[in-house]
Design a protein around this motif. Structure first.
Motif, short mmCIF file in Angstrom:
data_model
loop_
_atom_site.label_atom_id
_atom_site.label_comp_id
_atom_site.label_asym_id
_atom_site.label_seq_id
_atom_site.Cartn_x
_atom_site.Cartn_y
_atom_site.Cartn_z
N ALA A 7 -12.14 -6.13 1.09
CA ALA A 7 -10.91 -6.04 1.86
C ALA A 7 -11.18 -5.77 3.33
N SER A 138 -7.19 2.77 -2.48
CA SER A 138 -5.88 2.22 -2.80
C SER A 138 -6.01 1.04 -3.75
N THR A 141 -4.02 -2.03 -1.49
CA THR A 141 -4.68 -2.65 -0.32
C THR A 141 -6.20 -2.64 -0.43
N HIS A 142 -6.74 -1.82 -1.35
CA HIS A 142 -8.18 -1.60 -1.51
C HIS A 142 -8.81 -0.89 -0.31
N HIS A 143 -7.99 -0.37 0.59
CA HIS A 143 -8.51 0.45 1.67
C HIS A 143 -8.95 1.81 1.12
N GLU A 171 -12.04 -4.42 9.15
CA GLU A 171 -10.89 -3.52 9.21
C GLU A 171 -11.37 -2.09 9.03
#
Length: 203
Positions: A7, A138, A141-143, A171
């Motif tokens: 991500a 997350s 979002t995979h953040h 990101e």
């Protein structure tokens, strides 16, 4: 963690060997803000250069950190600085996805499901000789959402990652908020990311 790297920008992350960030560190208990530059070169190097404004020595620049086992500090409490900067190196290297936990001597346990601030997440336990931590990722979002660790005196320290922005095709979070025992004590605002910068000694 693989989904988090995907991500964030897996191919671009693979090209990041070192990172320099310019940070405004705001102490929430005193409202004091310190401007710092931090060099990260996992798994063995974190150097921080702070500019302080003191009455007797205005605009004093202090460099501290760890460098391949050595400690750079003006403090007489060398081992305390070593432990603090080692924890900071781990927290930032993992939080900014600069290296795998195994490169820092950490093992990753079996993930469980949970929530953070009402958001579904996967919770990954991290263990090492001097580290007992959890990483929150997350599921939407995979953040990376938070790095949670337990200090030597069994206090819970949490660093939350937010305000993600794309720099050099990656990101990264631009705000890091740290709490101890449930009280926010410090917030970092990352003003600038520099990928593979010149070495500190050349500055």
């Amino acid at each position: 963690l693989a989904s988090a790297r995907e991500a964030a920008g897996r191919e671009a992350l693979a090209r990041v060997k070192s990172l320099r960030v310019t940070v405004d560190m705001k102490e929430l208990t005193t409202s004091r803000t310190i401007r710092s530059q931090i060099w990260l070169e996992p798994p063995n190097r974190l150097l921080e250069r702070q500019q302080l404004s003191l009455a007797k020595r205005p605009d004093q620049i202090i460099t501290m950190g760890i460098d391949h086992g050595g400690v750079i500090t003006t403090s007489r409490y060398v081992e305390v600085v070593r432990r603090q900067k080692r924890r900071e190196l781990i927290r930032l290297s993992i939080g900014l996805l600069l290296t795998e936990p195994s490169e820092l001597g950490l093992s990753v346990g079996i993930a469980s499901e949970g929530t953070l601030d009402g958001n579904p997440c996967s919770i990954l336990p991290l263990h090492g000789d001097d580290v007992d931590a959890h990483l929150y990722v997350s599921t939407a979002t995979h953040h990376l959402m938070m790095f949670e660790e337990y200090t030597a005196d069994h206090a819970v320290m949490q660093t939350k990652f937010s305000d993600f922005r794309r720099v050099e095709s990656v990101e990264w979070p631009s705000v890091l908020s740290t709490s101890t025992g449930g009280t926010f004590v410090e917030r970092w605002y990352i003003l600038k990311f520099e990928v593979n910068p010149p070495d500190l000694e050349k500055q």
